[in-house]
Design an enzyme around this catalytic site. Structure first.
Site, mmCIF file in Angstrom:
data_model
loop_
_atom_site.group_PDB
_atom_site.id
_atom_site.type_symbol
_atom_site.label_atom_id
_atom_site.label_comp_id
_atom_site.label_asym_id
_atom_site.label_seq_id
_atom_site.Cartn_x
_atom_site.Cartn_y
_atom_site.Cartn_z
ATOM 1 N N LYS A 1 2.646 -29.954 -31.736
ATOM 2 C CA LYS A 1 2.376 -28.544 -32.008
ATOM 3 C C LYS A 1 1.265 -28.479 -33.049
ATOM 4 O O LYS A 1 1.342 -29.143 -34.092
ATOM 5 C CB LYS A 1 3.631 -27.842 -32.518
ATOM 6 C CG LYS A 1 4.801 -27.816 -31.544
ATOM 7 C CD LYS A 1 6.010 -27.132 -32.183
ATOM 8 C CE LYS A 1 7.128 -26.876 -31.176
ATOM 9 N NZ LYS A 1 7.827 -28.090 -30.785
ATOM 10 N N LYS B 1 17.001 -25.453 -23.377
ATOM 11 C CA LYS B 1 17.633 -25.766 -24.651
ATOM 12 C C LYS B 1 19.088 -26.187 -24.420
ATOM 13 O O LYS B 1 19.827 -25.524 -23.677
ATOM 14 C CB LYS B 1 17.586 -24.565 -25.589
ATOM 15 C CG LYS B 1 16.187 -24.201 -26.053
ATOM 16 C CD LYS B 1 15.600 -25.260 -26.965
ATOM 17 C CE LYS B 1 14.232 -24.851 -27.488
ATOM 18 N NZ LYS B 1 13.671 -25.844 -28.425
#
Length: 324
Positions: free
Chosen positions: A214, A109
């Site tokens: 997803k 991240k």
């Protein structure tokens, strides 16, 4: 496609849990989820709390598919999985990655609010020093402007990037970054797919080299498979900080894709200090075997959410069910 079960059936099957995190992720320190015990298997409904009902209803559609219809046929039984590294300090990198078994690919991240590019570079550099042969990908969650993204990715590319995920917010910005970095850094679309009213717009605009998909935000495994097929781009399957039950749905998507050229982002249970299944669905030797996941009654009871949070989630299911 399955018909939507009656609301009363969903509510009767629901178990609301509250799971502590080992490390804060996306600002989340406690992950809440609803586990549904459906006739076809266990399913998960866990849209993040800030999502509105329209967006969250797609997560409920995915849970209904998993629990009441079941998953499509698999074409593979083993899924390579990446480790996910939150925006921790460089000093914390070894400890966080130590929770993973078999580190071949790491997603890092970056562009975290309140941090700097120097923080990002230190974190990515720490991973590269720790794992000189691993594939490294970075995820900005749309946190940069176009100039910031181009500058940052040119700097971070010295560490060897497999790709950069959602460096900027809009499709037009994604196209601009991709054009500026063409030939040096691949661009992956995540939010531009799962949060878009038209998940195929990013592909039509030529704004990405690959898609991150997803199952839950897209409305289920079958809908995600349709999007990947229509987009005509390589896909990476990822999770949304799911319990092992939700990860099982992600594995079903990865297992059903005709091609799977990249390791999948399904290792986030390792970031949690609790789970709903025994054993947890975590990577072993850098991957996971595809299997059904059954929630453990003792864990459901141990991690049961407080009464007011249970009521909050059941009311959310009522509202989302009305939108299906």
């Amino acid at each position: 496609m399955q018909s939507t079960p009656p609301l009363e059936q969903l509510l009767a099957s629901a178990h609301v849990v509250s799971l502590p995190m080992r490390v804060k992720f996306r600002g989340v320190e406690v992950r809440e989820a609803v586990l549904l015990d459906g006739p076809a298997g266990w399913a998960e409904f866990s849209p993040f709390t800030e999502y509105d009902d329209e967006e969250s209803s797609r997560w409920l559609a995915s849970a209904v598919e998993a629990g009441w219809l079941g998953h499509p046929e698999a074409v593979r039984s083993w899924i390579p999985v990446n480790a996910t590294l939150p925006a921790v300090s460089a000093e914390q990198v070894p400890a966080v990655l130590g929770a993973y078994d078999g580190l071949h690919t790491v997603k890092i991240k970056v562009a975290e609010a309140g941090q700097t590019l120097a923080d990002d570079a230190a974190r990515v550099g720490a991973v590269r020093n720790l794992l000189p042969d691993a594939a490294i990908r970075v995820d900005a969650n749309g946190g940069w402007s176009v100039p910031q993204a181009v500058s940052a990715l040119r700097m971070l590319s010295v560490f060897g990037l497999e790709y950069a995920e959602q460096p900027v917010a809009t499709i037009a910005e994604m196209a601009a970054v991709r054009e500026a970095l063409r030939g040096s850094v691949l661009i992956a679309a995540d939010e531009s797919v799962r949060k878009a009213t038209d998940p195929l717009a990013v592909a039509r605009a030529g704004a990405a080299d690959l898609l991150v998909v997803k199952a839950a935000p897209l409305g289920g495994v079958r809908r995600a498979l349709e999007i990947v097929a229509e987009a005509g781009l390589p896909a990476v399957v990822s999770s949304a900080l799911d319990t092992s039950v939700g990860i099982g749905t992600g594995l079903a998507l990865a297992a059903a894709l005709p091609q799977l050229p990249y390791a999948c982002g399904l290792g986030t249970v390792s970031l949690m200090a609790g789970d709903v299944a025994t054993p947890s669905l975590v990577a072993v030797a850098g991957g996971m075997a595809v299997r059904d996941v059954v929630a453990d009654p003792e864990l459901l009871a141990h991690f049961a959410a407080p009464a007011e949070r249970q009521q909050w989630w059941l009311e959310r299911i009522r509202r989302c069910h009305a939108l299906l």
